[in-house]
Design a protein around this motif. Structure first.
Motif, PDB file in Angstrom:
ATOM      1  N   ASP A 122       0.819  -1.220   0.000  1.00 51.52           N
ATOM      2  CA  ASP A 122       0.000   0.000   0.000  1.00 51.52           C
ATOM      3  C   ASP A 122       0.850   1.268   0.000  1.00 51.52           C
ATOM      4  OD1 ASP A 122      -2.949  -1.068   0.628  1.00 51.52           O
ATOM      5  OD2 ASP A 122      -1.420  -2.292   1.620  1.00 51.52           O
ATOM      6  N   ILE A 123       1.974   1.216   0.698  1.00 55.64           N
ATOM      7  CA  ILE A 123       2.791   2.434   0.823  1.00 55.64           C
ATOM      8  C   ILE A 123       4.213   2.034   1.219  1.00 55.64           C
ATOM      9  CG2 ILE A 123       2.128   2.782   3.247  1.00 55.64           C
ATOM     10  CD1 ILE A 123       2.092   5.833   2.640  1.00 55.64           C
TER      11      ILE A 123
ATOM     12  N   ALA B 123      -2.261   8.795   0.346  1.00 53.17           N
ATOM     13  CA  ALA B 123      -1.452   9.615  -0.564  1.00 53.17           C
ATOM     14  C   ALA B 123      -1.087  10.945   0.099  1.00 53.17           C
ATOM     15  CB  ALA B 123      -2.226   9.881  -1.849  1.00 53.17           C
ATOM     16  N   GLY B 124       0.109  11.462  -0.233  1.00 53.61           N
ATOM     17  CA  GLY B 124       0.476  12.796   0.219  1.00 53.61           C
ATOM     18  C   GLY B 124       1.299  12.842   1.503  1.00 53.61           C
ATOM     19  N   ILE B 125       1.668  11.692   2.033  1.00 52.59           N
ATOM     20  CA  ILE B 125       2.450  11.694   3.279  1.00 52.59           C
ATOM     21  C   ILE B 125       3.930  11.906   2.942  1.00 52.59           C
ATOM     22  CG2 ILE B 125       3.150  10.370   5.304  1.00 52.59           C
ATOM     23  CD1 ILE B 125       0.508   8.841   5.126  1.00 52.59           C
TER      24      ILE B 125
ATOM     25  N   VAL C  26       3.713   6.092  -2.944  1.00 48.33           N
ATOM     26  CA  VAL C  26       2.507   5.312  -3.207  1.00 48.33           C
ATOM     27  C   VAL C  26       2.417   5.082  -4.711  1.00 48.33           C
ATOM     28  CG1 VAL C  26       1.194   6.100  -1.192  1.00 48.33           C
ATOM     29  CG2 VAL C  26       1.131   7.441  -3.312  1.00 48.33           C
ATOM     30  N   ALA C  27       1.628   4.095  -5.109  1.00 48.50           N
ATOM     31  CA  ALA C  27       1.421   3.826  -6.540  1.00 48.50           C
ATOM     32  C   ALA C  27       0.033   4.317  -6.929  1.00 48.50           C
ATOM     33  CB  ALA C  27       1.557   2.332  -6.811  1.00 48.50           C
TER      34      ALA C  27
ATOM     35  N   LEU D  27       4.810   7.383  -6.901  1.00 47.48           N
ATOM     36  CA  LEU D  27       4.887   8.809  -6.542  1.00 47.48           C
ATOM     37  C   LEU D  27       5.682   8.956  -5.247  1.00 47.48           C
ATOM     38  CD1 LEU D  27       1.155   9.816  -7.163  1.00 47.48           C
ATOM     39  CD2 LEU D  27       3.099  10.017  -8.752  1.00 47.48           C
ATOM     40  N   GLN D  28       6.832   9.635  -5.332  1.00 48.06           N
ATOM     41  CA  GLN D  28       7.637   9.886  -4.127  1.00 48.06           C
ATOM     42  C   GLN D  28       7.327  11.278  -3.592  1.00 48.06           C
ATOM     43  OE1 GLN D  28      12.220   9.657  -3.681  1.00 48.06           O
ATOM     44  NE2 GLN D  28      11.776  11.835  -3.790  1.00 48.06           N
TER      45      GLN D  28
END
Ligand code: SF4
Length: 525
Positions: free
Chosen positions: A152-153, A177-179, A184-185, A232-233
């Motif tokens: 998941d992450i 998302a956004g942490i 995340v993908a 997404l990094q």
């Protein structure tokens, strides 16, 4: 299996590395910070992956499974630089207690046994395999571990703040998302992310591989396409002195696990800072902990040492006072979040060692403390900027040995290693002067078969090692063969045969024969 609070866990951490309730244990620290935030945490260490029982022992977590191989990639733990199994026992090839590609194996097992349970990846293996990367052991480009493990992450870097935010979001049923400091993908590519060459392109040729390498940074939102999805990094969160003071101020028991006796050596070690300014090409620290220094406050460190003196096992010795590179404490810079430049070449870098000298003096003056050792390695070119530091260190904090890592002597190899520093001889003179008649030695770390190093360069190094030996030093103890680990600049050279900075061709010792020959040249010095 360790339980920090009662049964029925919010978070279950599965670690390939033994667990210790200690600030030097990555899984131990994550468990402590989540516990401090009120989460019930269970730890499963070195589970038997050939069966299911170990994974099922604690039942399903309310929030998530956290998976890690620990502080070293499982392939590095299980194999030598020449890809031989480290375990001497052919009947028990995994004396490390963890499988190859441990994080992937654990993720597959957890998904099979607990379908739908959120999976969070962490530790060095996940951190440095967060994008498409060259895998030395398979000699090919592999996909991001986030994609491969269908987790998941993925948390990169130390991960305490990220783990707390992930637990909060899952408890509040919010999207992950956004942490900051995670990957995340997602199918969509948000506009603020800079896209780097895709997995497919990186695997297809050196040009894209090098463009991706040169784009890697912890400070920017980056995206890499893998087929129909993007990894997404999110940039690394700006850990502060306050964050580190809180983390290292937690009530670690520092108990040495019976099955982890080697931890005894570091039982009373104190971490003073995170990050390293070195950016050595073969090192992954810059893309894990970061290439900026975040120091703890002097007060927090001295409080911790005072607490040590109350520990039942404490005999008056602080085992180590340091960080990744011991003498970078206090070299914090206000511009660290937004500056991409190289600190070691920057006039604004605070190099006086002032804060460190003050800390060392106060640490050894804490009542109940007999000795404070510095066993972490130092950056010798920086240390030469302060005779006072070298004197203090030599007089009060060494046990006859100081670790330095010149790695090589050939200018061409040192440039490719991003270690072109003042000649080693200058530092040896400064160290001798700081020691006057004290008999103390330098422990050298040298590396053979790094990209750019051929037989001539190996002979150059052998001549230097021979000279140091004739002068009574023991330089050959720390000679290692270069191992290409994921996402480092040197691994990019190894895989592409090109210098990613200049684009120039680089000689790469790839065959076992040539690597062994370089080691032999050293031994025939
Ligand atoms: S301004 Fe200089 S010392 Fe500060 S972060 Fe940038 S390079 Fe490093």
């Amino acid at each position: 299996m360790i339980a920090l609070k009662g049964s029925g866990f919010d978070v279950i951490l599965i670690s390939g590395e033994p667990y210790a309730d200690h600030p030097l244990s990555g899984v131990g620290v994550i468990a402590r910070v989540l516990d401090a935030k009120g989460y019930r945490v269970g730890v499963i260490e070195r589970p038997d992956w050939k069966g299911d029982a170990d994974f099922k022992k604690l039942g399903p977590p309310r929030l998530f499974f956290g998976l890690t191989a620990g502080s070293i990639d499982s392939m590095l733990v299980n194999y030598t630089a020449l890809k031989r199994a480290r375990s001497k026992d052919e009947h028990d090839p995994y004396a490390s207690g963890m499988p190859d590609r441990a994080v992937l194996v654990y993720a597959n097992k957890v998904r099979q046994l607990f379908p739908g349970a959120p999976i969070v990846l962490g530790g060095i293996e996940a951190s440095l395999r967060r994008f498409a990367h060259y895998d030395y052991w398979e000699n090919k480009v592999r996909r991001s571990l986030l994609i491969d493990s269908r987790s998941d992450i993925l948390v990169y870097g130390p991960g305490e703040l990220q783990a707390i935010e992930i637990a909060r979001r899952l408890a509040d049923k919010e999207d992950l998302a956004g942490i900051l400091g995670t990957c995340v993908a997602r199918k969509e590519l948000p506009p603020e992310f800079a896209e780097i060459p895709s997995f497919e392109d990186v695997g297809a040729g050196p040009d894209a591989f090098i463009r991706a390498q040169n784009a890697f940074s912890n400070r920017r939102p980056l995206a890499q396409r893998h087929d129909s999805r993007y990894v997404l990094q999110h940039p690394m969160p700006g850990y502060t002195t306050g964050d580190l003071d809180w983390i290292y101020g937690l009530p670690f028991s520092r108990k040495v696990p019976a099955h982890f006796p080697e931890f005894k050596m570091a039982q009373f070690s104190v971490v003073t800072h995170r990050g390293c300014l070195g950016r050595c090409s073969f090192c992954s620290l810059a893309l894990h902990q970061g290439d900026r220094i975040v120091s703890r406050s002097e007060g927090s460190i001295l409080d911790e040492i005072r607490r040590l003196t109350k520990h039942p096992d404490f005999k008056g010795t602080v085992d180590d006072l340091g960080g990744p590179t011991a003498n970078m404490y206090g070299m914090d810079c206000k511009s660290r979040e937004r500056c991409e430049k190289n600190c070691l070449g920057c006039k604004r870098l605070e190099r006086s060692h002032r804060r460190l000298i003050e800390l060392m003096r106060k640490a050894r003056a804490v009542p109940g403390v007999k000795k404070v050792f510095v066993r972490s390695g130092i950056r010798y070119d920086l240390a030469m900027e302060s005779e006072e530091y070298l004197r203090e260190l030599s007089e009060h904090h060494l046990s006859g040995l100081l670790k330095i890592a010149p790695e090589h002597v050939s200018p061409g190899v040192l440039r490719l290693m991003n270690k072109d520093v003042p000649p080693l001889e200058e530092f040896r003179r400064a160290f001798k002067k700081a020691n006057q008649d004290r008999k103390q030695h330098l422990k050298y770390y040298f590396m053979v078969a790094h990209p750019g190093s051929g037989p001539n360069e190996a002979r150059e190094l052998a001549r230097e090692v021979g000279r140091l030996e004739r002068e009574g030093e023991r330089p050959a103890e720390g000679v290692q063969i270069f191992t290409p680990t994921p996402m480092t600049v040197s691994t990019c050279m190894y895989h592409t045969g090109l210098d990613p900075i200049t684009g120039a061709k680089v000689h790469v010792p790839r065959t076992f024969a040539e690597k062994k020959e370089q080691k032999r040249i050293l031994s025939r010095r």
